[in-house]
Structures are given as structure tokens and as C-alpha cells.
Scaffold this motif. Structure first.
Motif, PDB file in Angstrom:
ATOM      1  N   GLN A 113      69.898  49.753  47.435  1.00 11.51           N
ATOM      2  CA  GLN A 113      69.062  50.371  46.379  1.00 11.51           C
ATOM      3  C   GLN A 113      69.792  50.223  44.829  1.00 11.51           C
ATOM      4  O   GLN A 113      70.941  50.293  44.923  1.00 11.51           O
ATOM      5  CB  GLN A 113      69.123  51.870  46.472  1.00 11.51           C
ATOM      6  N   HIS A 134      70.214  51.114  40.943  1.00 10.18           N
ATOM      7  CA  HIS A 134      69.805  52.333  40.148  1.00 10.18           C
ATOM      8  C   HIS A 134      69.765  51.825  38.741  1.00 10.18           C
ATOM      9  O   HIS A 134      70.987  51.273  38.251  1.00 10.18           O
ATOM     10  CB  HIS A 134      70.574  53.357  40.226  1.00 10.18           C
ATOM     11  N   MET A 177      72.849  57.147  35.231  1.00 11.83           N
ATOM     12  CA  MET A 177      72.146  56.679  36.185  1.00 11.83           C
ATOM     13  C   MET A 177      70.570  57.238  35.861  1.00 11.83           C
ATOM     14  O   MET A 177      70.428  58.469  36.053  1.00 11.83           O
ATOM     15  CB  MET A 177      72.635  57.365  37.743  1.00 11.83           C
TER      16      MET A 177
END
Length: 160
Positions: free
Chosen positions: A50, A52, A104
């Protein structure tokens, strides 16, 4: 006599092996292996990876202002509005007169117009923080993994 010497050497080897293994950096003894394409010529992407998106920037400040006094936020509404769909930055010192921050970006902010703003944990009429070289709101792209740099200046009004 031979067994005693062998036993002594074995004990020394066991006692020294943790110290020796800590003294030799692992990076110098390991070799890197490149990823090879699969049979059909495409690279395999890990399914659990993943990325971000992150907004990054720096804050120029006087040495009397501490980084942990400053708060940087990204929200769908301007400062003073109800902070719907927002994220708060993580700040870290960057020298005596600076801080760096990293936000983030949550999925609900991707592809939207986002207000990026700074404030202080304890408000004071003598402290202010202003963006440098950009206008709010900013457009956060829909793509993942991008980083953008937005800077602030934190100022302290000195009364003589």
C-alpha cells in the motif's frame, strides 16, 4: 590435555561468535538480487503493498518557537470551519530554525480541493504562521504515491 584445549577453543568460539557477528555489518556480506520478469515479461507487483500519498513541506521559524508547538492540518474546509475529512501532520525538527512536516493523505481527500493550514497548540497574539508561495485550497491528485512540497513561515512578534 588435547581434549581440554579443544574444549577451551570451543568455549571461546561460542563466547566470541555473538560479538563478532555484531561487529561485521550485514549489508557488506549480503548480495542484492534483482527481480526478474515472469515468463510473460511482466513484473509481479506484491498484492499487499500500500502506498499512501503524502504532503510534505518545511517550516522556517525562529529558535524560540518549538516544533511541537506547531500544528499543520489538511482539511476539506478552511480554518475556523468544521474540520471534516482532515489529517494532521507529523512534525520533526530540521535544524535550529526549521521543522519538516509530513501529512499522510487519507483516501477521502484524494482528488479534492484541500485547505492546508498551520496554527499553534496554544494560541497567542504574538505568534503567527503563514503559507509561503502557494494559495489554499490546493488540489490533491487522485494518484497514489505522490509528494508535494508546501512551506510555511512561523513568526514571533517581538515587542520592544
Amino acid at each position: 590435555m588435547l581434549n581440554q584445549k579443544g574444549l577451551l577453543l570451543a568455549c571461546l568460539a561460542v563466547a566470541l561468535s555473538p560479538a563478532v557477528s555484531r561487529a561485521v555489518p550485514l549489508a557488506s556480506t549480503q548480495t542484492l538480487q534483482s527481480q526478474r520478469p515472469s515468463n510473460n515479461g511482466e513484473l509481479k507487483t506484491p498484492s499487499n503493498l500500500q502506498v499512501h500519498p503524502t504532503i510534505i513541506g518545511k517550516i522556517t521559524k525562529s529558535h524560540s518557537i518549538s516544533c511541537n508547538e506547531i500544528v499543520i492540518n489538511a482539511t476539506l474546509h478552511p480554518p475556523g470551519g468544521f474540520p471534516v475529512g482532515g489529517a494532521t501532520a507529523t512534525l520533526s525538527p530540521a535544524g535550529r530554525n526549521g521543522c519538516s512536516y509530513k501529512i499522510m493523505v487519507p483516501p477521502e481527500l484524494l482528488g479534492k480541493q484541500v485547505h492546508l493550514w498551520g496554527t499553534f497548540k496554544s494560541s497567542s497574539p504574538l505568534l503567527s504562521i503563514q503559507p509561503v508561495g502557494w494559495q489554499s485550497p490546493i488540489s490533491v491528485p487522485q494518484q497514489l504515491g505522490i509528494s508535494q512540497s508546501y512551506d510555511f513561515v512561523a513568526m514571533e512578534t517581538v515587542i520592544h
